[in-house]
Design an enzyme around this catalytic site. Structure first.
Site, mmCIF file in Angstrom:
data_model
loop_
_atom_site.group_PDB
_atom_site.id
_atom_site.type_symbol
_atom_site.label_atom_id
_atom_site.label_comp_id
_atom_site.label_asym_id
_atom_site.label_seq_id
_atom_site.Cartn_x
_atom_site.Cartn_y
_atom_site.Cartn_z
ATOM 1 N N GLU A 108 0.823 -1.213 0.000
ATOM 2 C CA GLU A 108 0.000 0.000 0.000
ATOM 3 C C GLU A 108 0.856 1.263 0.000
ATOM 4 O O GLU A 108 1.801 1.386 0.774
ATOM 5 C CB GLU A 108 -0.908 0.061 1.227
ATOM 6 C CG GLU A 108 -1.694 1.379 1.238
ATOM 7 C CD GLU A 108 -2.559 1.606 2.463
ATOM 8 O OE1 GLU A 108 -2.597 0.735 3.350
ATOM 9 O OE2 GLU A 108 -3.185 2.678 2.522
ATOM 10 N N ASP A 113 9.801 5.704 15.171
ATOM 11 C CA ASP A 113 9.663 7.141 14.951
ATOM 12 C C ASP A 113 10.191 7.859 16.184
ATOM 13 O O ASP A 113 9.704 7.619 17.289
ATOM 14 C CB ASP A 113 8.177 7.478 14.718
ATOM 15 C CG ASP A 113 7.970 8.961 14.435
ATOM 16 O OD1 ASP A 113 8.968 9.675 14.223
ATOM 17 O OD2 ASP A 113 6.804 9.400 14.426
ATOM 18 N N ASP A 166 10.797 11.640 17.581
ATOM 19 C CA ASP A 166 10.437 13.014 17.247
ATOM 20 C C ASP A 166 10.833 13.934 18.389
ATOM 21 O O ASP A 166 10.668 13.594 19.556
ATOM 22 C CB ASP A 166 8.927 13.104 17.011
ATOM 23 C CG ASP A 166 8.546 14.426 16.390
ATOM 24 O OD1 ASP A 166 8.274 14.436 15.187
ATOM 25 O OD2 ASP A 166 8.545 15.451 17.101
#
Ligand SMILES: [Zn+2]
Lengths: 499, 505
Positions: A120, A186, A188
């Protein structure tokens, strides 16, 4: 939501000459149906757990504060508006984006497989429409779609059991399910806001980037040494963080329980803003934490104490005192610091041992041990990676593709070479406008007019993007080599999944 | 799956549970001999049983599983669960050791075996039911495994023939320091010198990895023998999950048997998840539940929602999980979708309409089932979270505000929050500290509720206007709200709406 763009124009202009021939069943091109148009795109998200959908927006919560709060007449630098210029992004996809290498990375083989075809992709268009469940048989068709839709960025999701574009035609909903995806992380800077003093919000500088450097070192080491993964790709997120893609087959095949296990293993800081002390680990330290502490201690003196100076004022130093044991020690320190305003964090850190030695509390070994452990916990609280663990726990979580352009900064999301992670400077990562200018400058150089070699060069080779693409190429080559060997082993053994 | 000919040929309508040959290895049409107390349930039962037995045995087992689930729900520790379950198991599903020399051994084991497989049939149909059944059966197995006689347990494990790699002496010496570091200092003979270790792929013991309870090296987990339980239990669950998938594929054929279907349907219905059984009844339709009123209503909120509400007011923003938790709660108290949208739009006052529409609106509508796939619309979106859900979800990370504050806050901060909510009784706060210290979060929350509604509760008890079920322990934030609202508005509340159905029951 106005959109004049046909969702899939590939059909109209046929197939690139260098794309492999496609059978009549090519489904990349018959998808202009209404159901995938941007307005209804979110309705296609029913497969996604609602919680995931709530996840997606958080980076953006604070990502573009200026664009939503700034008064309309403010005279901000126009950098971001230039990046939003559709022509620039279009030129970027046409000339610079390394689609072929991206294809090989996701395809795990030189010739097209379902690993790529059933993968996808999700596009965020210039009008902010979000287009999910896109898929492409080849690199060229992905490239064509990017050039024509001209998305501001795109994300990569899992490989599904069937082509994502066919999901509506399946009789049983359960026939469409995610099978595999890289294990992703991730990191951040938002999660460091309570401890970084140099910048806030979307801003970063080289001083606070060290938090990300430390996180990369610790996580990368654990993934390789502890979990045995070999193919870990780190990517700059374009503004103030980094993503990791663990690409080993063993990682891609993990279910959610195993992803949760890795995330939990790496997660150390527990509790929200209200939970008090965030590091509570038993002793002896787990080997992973012992090793991480050894890595992080190296940074603590320079990158935290002197560079961030986290306990400069008295309010901040009371945070430090809350993390220390022994009331006598704490009150002696408080007294000393109250009488010396402006004392640096470095000195305060040193004071802890000095005061402890001058007889507050006893000199027995229990006291020393407890104090040492408390100080270790503090080092960890200020340096240990703060992961957005939810991203890692779900097989079907989407993550922005490497080499996309961050719409806020214009910087390209380039890979970070972990062998030289300390040298990585996010502020010198090229922006898309700079790169396009570099191509023009290169081409404008008259000496190269006649150079035959030069004519064959890809445009990215003429720019500062080259070292990053080269690194990525090397990474992909190593992955493909292992896949080839792994596949041969599996073929020889017979399929272990069959019983 | 049911042997038709056996039924036809038998006037007593006996029932055979003969699983198809294709599916399971060799059917054995004879009494199975149960050598071990514990069972991995590899082979399905093959002998005939009556319909009455079929139903009765299944219901007994279901009672046990329901009680086990309630233990997790009420946050009981493993030790508390074990002692709580002991009489329940003895009554509904006794299973004695070989050493007991009981004459019922074979019968008990047969019932255990059959009832397990009957419930497999009942709960194989949907993924949700499978997951829940598998989780509870695994808990039950673990409970029994841990209480098993050490020698019989070893014999049981030996007969399963696991292929686990033993760590050799030399390697053990080389890793002495690392292995010692994952050995809790309390366990006496657990020094890596004496203790044995298995080396397995880390994927076999994800929960030990998640809790950093094993040493990892290049993809291998070093599992101490004392953690063998985890290995065995995981293997049990892995095989059960595989079996359940096979059963679910075989189910359509079973539909043809019209005597079994109603029983199985009934069984699976009486096993609906607490969350799924949420009903509209927690809302207060007819009363003024509107965006403008949420501030006023928030005096009736439990600590979890009160914290979200005040954080939202302070920051004009909430992070995603907090937003989800709060939206569903508001839905549960009866805030309509348009009002809920209005509420969030006003609350996020620092962002533009455009950004709100783009990033938040869809999620609110999805939570209400206004958009999304058929399943989401049919189910009217997501169910408001129960205490169980909030207590078993992951802890919030830095900057996040969701979850149950009794669990996620440090005791000092919790007391601060409660004081902000108007709880000032020092004795009560002290008891709450003790409760949360012992991880009895929902007890602490109920305690706070009872104290805040002392007078009203006394009144309804004295007057007998509420029955016992209306006063049961609160296990859902929406129940907390509704009960508080009704108690504080006695006489004013619209009639016809006082049926206190706990959304979690
Ligand atoms: Zn900075």
């Amino acid at each position: 939501m106005p959109h004049a763009i046909s969702p899939d124009p590939v059909a109209e202009d046929g197939i690139l000459p260098d794309a492999p021939a496609l059978g009549g069943s090519s489904n990349s091109s018959q998808d202009a149906s209404q159901e995938d148009s941007p307005q209804s795109a979110p309705a296609n998200a029913e497969k996604l757990n609602l919680e995931n959908m709530f996840d997606d927006d958080d980076e953006d919560d604070t990502e573009f504060p200026s664009s939503s709060i700034a008064p309309p007449d403010s005279d901000q630098p126009t950098k971001s508006s230039r990046i939003n210029d559709p022509e620039i992004m279009k030129a970027f996809y046409q000339r610079l984006f390394p689609f072929r290498h991206l294809f090989q990375w996701l395809n795990h083989s030189p010739s097209p497989t379902n690993d790529f075809a059933n993968r996808e992709f999700a596009f965020t268009l210039q009008n902010d429409a979000y287009l999910r469940y896109q898929s492409f048989p080849t690199a060229d068709l992905l490239r064509k779609q990017c050039v024509s839709l001209n998305p501001s960025r795109f994300e990569i999701g899992p490989v599904y059991s069937t082509n994502p574009r066919d999901r509506k035609t399946l009789r049983k909903a359960s026939a469409f399910r995610p099978l595999s995806k890289e294990l992703v992380f991730d990191i951040d800077m938002t999660d460091y806001d309570e401890i970084r003093t140099c910048c806030s919000g979307a801003n970063i500088c080289n001083r606070c980037w060290t938090f990300i450097t430390m996180a990369i070192k610790v996580v990368d080491e654990a993934l390789k040494e502890d979990f045995g993964f070999k193919h870990v790709l780190w990517v700059y997120s374009g503004r103030r963080g980094a993503h990791a893609w663990v690409c080993d087959k063993r990682a891609r095949d993990m279910d959610d329980a195993k992803r949760r296990a890795v995330a939990g293993y790496l997660e150390l800081l527990k509790g929200g803003d209200k939970s008090g002390k965030k590091v509570n680990v038993r002793r002896p330290l787990h080997p992973h934490l012992e090793r991480s502490l050894a890595i992080l201690k190296e940074h603590f003196q320079d990158d935290i104490l002197s560079s961030q100076d986290p306990w400069a004022d008295s309010e901040a130093s009371s945070n430090l005192l809350k993390l220390l044991p022994f009331p006598d020690l704490v009150s002696a320190l408080r007294k000393k610091w109250d009488s010396a305003p402006g004392r640096s964090s470095e000195s305060k850190w040193g004071d802890i041992d000095t005061i402890a030695k001058t007889g507050v509390g006893s000199s027995d070994t229990y006291f020393g041990k407890r104090l040492l452990e408390a100080k270790q916990d503090i080092v960890l609280e200020y340096t240990y990676p703060r992961l957005d663990a939810e991203v890692s726990k779900k097989l079907n979580h989407l993550l922005k593709s490497p080499f996309c352009v961050h719409p806020g900064t214009g910087r390209v999301c380039v890979p970070i070479d972990t062998r030289r992670v300390e040298e990585f400077d996010p502020l010198s990562v090229p922006t898309v406008t700079e790169l396009l200018a570099e191509i023009d400058a290169w081409n404008g150089d008259e000496k190269r007019e006649a150079d035959e070699e030069a004519k064959k060069m890809q445009d990215w080779e003429k720019t500062r993007l080259k070292p990053y693409v080269d690194y990525f190429r090397g990474f992909v080559a190593a992955l493909l080599k292992e896949e080839k060997n792994g596949k041969r082993d599996r073929d020889e053994e017979g399929d272990p999944m069959e019983f | 799956m049911i042997r038709q000919e056996a039924l036809r040929g038998d006037p007593k309508r006996r029932l055979g549970l003969n699983h198809k040959k294709k599916q399971f290895e060799q059917p054995q049409f004879k009494q199975q001999d149960y050598t071990h107390r514990l069972n991995f349930y590899i082979l399905p039962p093959t002998l005939d049983i009556t319909l009455e037995e079929f139903e009765e045995w299944a219901i007994s087992r279901l009672k046990v599983l329901a009680e086990l689930e309630a233990c997790a729900f009420r946050n009981r520790t493993p030790e508390e669960t074990a002692s709580y379950m002991q009489p329940i198991l003895a009554k509904h599903l006794p299973l004695a050791q070989n050493s007991s020399r009981s004459s019922n051994l074979q019968d008990e084991r047969k019932r255990d075996h059959y009832s397990h497989f009957i419930l497999r049939l009942a709960f194989a149909a949907t993924e949700d039911l499978r997951r829940r059944f598998s989780r509870l059966e695994t808990q039950l197995f673990k409970l029994r495994f841990q209480s098993d006689d050490a020698r019989e347990r070893r014999e049981f494990v030996d007969h399963l023939n696991f292929e686990w790699d033993k760590v050799g002496e030399e390697e053990k010496r080389g890793l002495a320091e690392e292995l010692a570091a994952v050995t809790p200092f309390k366990s006496k003979n657990a020094g890596s010198e004496e203790e044995g270790w298995f080396k397995v792929d880390w994927e076999q013991v994800p929960e030990l990895v998640e809790g950093r309870k094993v040493f990892l090296k290049r993809g291998k987990a070093y599992v101490p023998v004392r953690e063998q339980t985890t290995l065995v239990v995981n293997e049990f669950q892995r095989r059960l999950d595989q079996g359940l998938v096979l059963t679910s594929r075989a189910l359509p054929r079973l539909d043809e048997d019209d005597r079994l279907s109603p029983i199985l349907a009934h069984l699976s219905k009486s096993f609906t998840a607490p969350d799924a059984a949420y009903s509209q009844d927690s809302s207060l339709s007819g009363n003024d539940i509107s965006a403008a009123n949420v501030d006023a209503l928030s005096t009736h909120f439990p600590a979890c929602m009160s914290h979200l509400h005040s954080t939202l007011r302070a920051n004009s923003h909430l992070k995603h999980f907090g937003r989800l938790q709060y939206t569903l709660f508001l839905k549960g108290i009866g805030l309509s979708l348009p009002e809920c949208i209005a509420f969030w739009r006003k609350s996020f006052r620092l962002i533009t309409d455009e950004k709100f529409t783009k990033e938040y609106l869809y999620n609110i509508r999805h939570a209400y089932g206004d958009v999304g796939g058929d399943a989401n619309r049919r189910g009217r979106g997501y169910t408001p979270y129960s205490c169980q859900k909030l207590l078993t979800e992951g802890m919030p990370g830095p900057g996040q505000t969701h979850g149950c504050p009794y669990r996620t806050f440090s005791p000092d901060n919790l007391v601060g929050l409660l004081q902000k909510m108007g709880v000032n009784d020092r004795d009560l706060l002290k008891t709450v500290r003790e409760d949360v210290g012992r991880q009895r979060y929902h007890i602490a929350c109920n305690r706070v509720f009872e104290s805040a509604h002392k007078n009203e509760l006394k009144k309804v008890k004295d007057e007998g206007t509420w029955n016992a079920a209306d006063l049961d322990t609160i296990l859902h934030p929406n129940t907390y709200f509704k009960r508080s609202f009704l108690l504080k508005n006695m006489g004013k509340v619209q009639s016809g709406d006082v049926g206190m159905e706990d959304p979690s029951q």
